[in-house]
Design a protein around this motif. Structure first.
Motif, mmCIF file in Angstrom:
data_model
loop_
_atom_site.group_PDB
_atom_site.id
_atom_site.type_symbol
_atom_site.label_atom_id
_atom_site.label_comp_id
_atom_site.label_asym_id
_atom_site.label_seq_id
_atom_site.Cartn_x
_atom_site.Cartn_y
_atom_site.Cartn_z
ATOM 1 N N THR A 14 0.834 -1.199 0.000
ATOM 2 C CA THR A 14 0.000 0.000 0.000
ATOM 3 C C THR A 14 0.872 1.254 0.000
ATOM 4 O O THR A 14 1.966 1.264 0.565
ATOM 5 N N ARG A 15 0.375 2.286 -0.604
ATOM 6 C CA ARG A 15 1.096 3.559 -0.669
ATOM 7 C C ARG A 15 1.225 4.181 0.718
ATOM 8 O O ARG A 15 2.227 4.829 1.030
ATOM 9 N N LYS A 16 0.204 3.970 1.571
ATOM 10 C CA LYS A 16 0.243 4.535 2.926
ATOM 11 C C LYS A 16 1.436 3.998 3.706
ATOM 12 O O LYS A 16 2.151 4.762 4.373
ATOM 13 N N THR A 17 1.679 2.693 3.631
ATOM 14 C CA THR A 17 2.807 2.095 4.346
ATOM 15 C C THR A 17 4.128 2.654 3.851
ATOM 16 O O THR A 17 5.001 3.032 4.636
ATOM 17 N N LEU A 19 4.664 5.482 2.406
ATOM 18 C CA LEU A 19 4.765 6.894 2.756
ATOM 19 C C LEU A 19 5.196 7.075 4.209
ATOM 20 O O LEU A 19 6.099 7.876 4.507
ATOM 21 N N PHE A 20 4.572 6.332 5.118
ATOM 22 C CA PHE A 20 4.894 6.469 6.531
ATOM 23 C C PHE A 20 6.306 5.969 6.830
ATOM 24 O O PHE A 20 7.017 6.542 7.671
ATOM 25 N N LEU A 151 -0.191 4.402 13.336
ATOM 26 C CA LEU A 151 -0.534 4.925 12.006
ATOM 27 C C LEU A 151 -0.187 3.923 10.904
ATOM 28 O O LEU A 151 -0.860 3.859 9.878
ATOM 29 N N ASP A 155 -4.867 -0.039 11.465
ATOM 30 C CA ASP A 155 -6.131 -0.324 10.777
ATOM 31 C C ASP A 155 -6.259 -1.793 10.373
ATOM 32 O O ASP A 155 -7.112 -2.148 9.556
ATOM 33 N N LYS A 159 -10.191 -1.732 9.376
ATOM 34 C CA LYS A 159 -10.364 -1.505 7.941
ATOM 35 C C LYS A 159 -11.321 -2.534 7.342
ATOM 36 O O LYS A 159 -12.132 -2.209 6.464
ATOM 37 N N SER A 265 -10.173 5.632 12.579
ATOM 38 C CA SER A 265 -9.722 6.898 13.173
ATOM 39 C C SER A 265 -10.189 7.024 14.614
ATOM 40 O O SER A 265 -9.412 7.413 15.505
#
Length: 373
Positions: A14-17, A19-20, A151, A155, A159, A265
């Motif tokens: 995933t892009r979120k992983t 990015l973080f 973060l 999820d 999710k 959230s």
């Protein structure tokens, strides 16, 4: 095995992983250069009040440094005697020393450096590899590390509830309890691995840009009324080990909260509030909280403070030789309970984790059908 592979693929593609992780590595680099800048600034301040600063700043141990440290110890002994005379005369020592006094353990540290033939390093703004890794683990094994990991992996369960995708698992020969435990164990294991990778990255980055420092550099570890020296590699290992138990406890709490709230959230916010409030209540200055502190899992959330407390006052307010800032802030001393320890922390956190997991396990099995539509 297919379930594990599927869960890992969902997280790491995933892009979120990405990015973080990139953001976290960037913060480590920023911390390194910030330490370098502050160390240089601090050296200038030290040089203005300490005529032996040139000898203390040498990168290798030699006769000049040995003589400087031994000379400093004599000055510290005189300072200690002055404090003792003031105490005997009933004069206030507020702001001049801690218990045990700063000069006493500064002198003991100097003796250790002479014995091990090591140059002094800053445990506040150090950039050498082992020193920087110890500073980094102190930052990560705290609320900052928990926020980053929540973060990244917080999820894992919610999710599925938000996307109404739990029906996918119903089509597989997977027991509900096994699904819950698999998600939890993978979340915890990935968090432990990521923290380890951050430390390895920090160590390699510091090695390339600043050079090496001894893994046996002495770190002052306090208990309730005494102090001892442990190698810096032992300090890193103990903090990291205890933080793995902290992560197990925190994610078990988060999974339980997630089952009831079903929103990523909101679950993250409530979990962080519970952890913050639990830690704040644990630190209250009352006889009851002090007595139960060793058996309170929340007291161990800031893992590095079990061993060492650092004084973050500016150098100008602490005109003491060299750049060591050990202080009176470690938990066994601030809570006045010598039973607060690494071993008791692991036992207490394990019991708390087991209780929360057991409750979450049965709640998940009971309510699983409510999220499949």
């Amino acid at each position: 095995m297919n379930l594990i592979y599927f869960e890992l693929k969902k997280v790491w593609q995933t892009r979120k992983t990405h990015l973080f992780l990139l953001l976290s590595l960037s913060l480590i680099i920023v911390l390194f250069f910030f330490n370098g800048f502050m160390a240089h600034k601090e050296q200038q301040e030290i040089a203005e009040v300490n005529p032996t600063a040139e000898a203390l700043n040498q990168k290798s141990f030699n006769d000049k440094l040995k003589h400087s440290l031994e000379e400093m110890n004599q000055e510290i002994l005189m300072q200690e005697e002055t404090f003792q005379i003031m105490a005997n005369e009933g004069k206030s020592l507020d702001g001049k020393l801690t218990l045990p006094t700063y000069p006493l353990y500064r002198m003991n540290l100097n003796d250790e450096l002479v014995k091990k033939k090591l140059p002094p390093q800053s445990m506040r703004y150090g950039t050498k590899n082992s020193i920087f890794t110890a500073i980094l683990v102190s930052y990560l094994a705290s609320g900052l590390g928990l926020i980053i990991l929540f973060l990244l992996f917080g999820d894992s369960l919610t999710k599925e509830m938000e996307d109404n995708s739990l029906y996918f698992y119903l089509a597989q020969p997977i027991q509900r309890g096994r699904l819950f435990l698999t998600k939890y164990i993978l979340t915890w294991a990935q968090s432990v691995v990521v923290i380890g990778l951050f430390l390895v990255f920090g160590f390699i980055f510091a090695s390339v840009f600043s050079g090496g420092s001894s893994f046996f550099y002495p770190v002052i570890a306090f208990s309730n009324m005494t102090m001892d020296f442990i190698p810096i590699i032992q300090y890193i290992g103990q903090v990291y080990l205890l933080f793995t138990f902290v992560l197990a406890f925190c994610f078990s709490l988060h999974f339980l909260v997630s089952i009831f709230l079903k929103k990523t959230s909101l679950s993250l916010i409530i979990t962080m509030v519970l952890l913050f409030e639990g830690y704040s209540i644990s630190m209250l200055n009352s006889e009851f909280t002090r007595k139960i502190a060793p058996f309170n899992p929340f007291i161990y959330l800031n893992s590095s403070k079990i061993f060492v407390g650092y004084d973050f006052h500016p150098f100008a307010t602490r005109l003491v030789e060299n750049q060591e800032y050990y202080a009176n802030w470690c938990l066994p001393r601030t809570i006045h309970n010598a039973q607060i320890s690494n071993v008791n922390g692991m036992i207490t956190l394990s019991i708390g984790t087991a209780i929360l997991l057991l409750i979450g396990y049965f709640c998940f099995k009971k309510n699983f059908h409510l999220w499949k539509e």
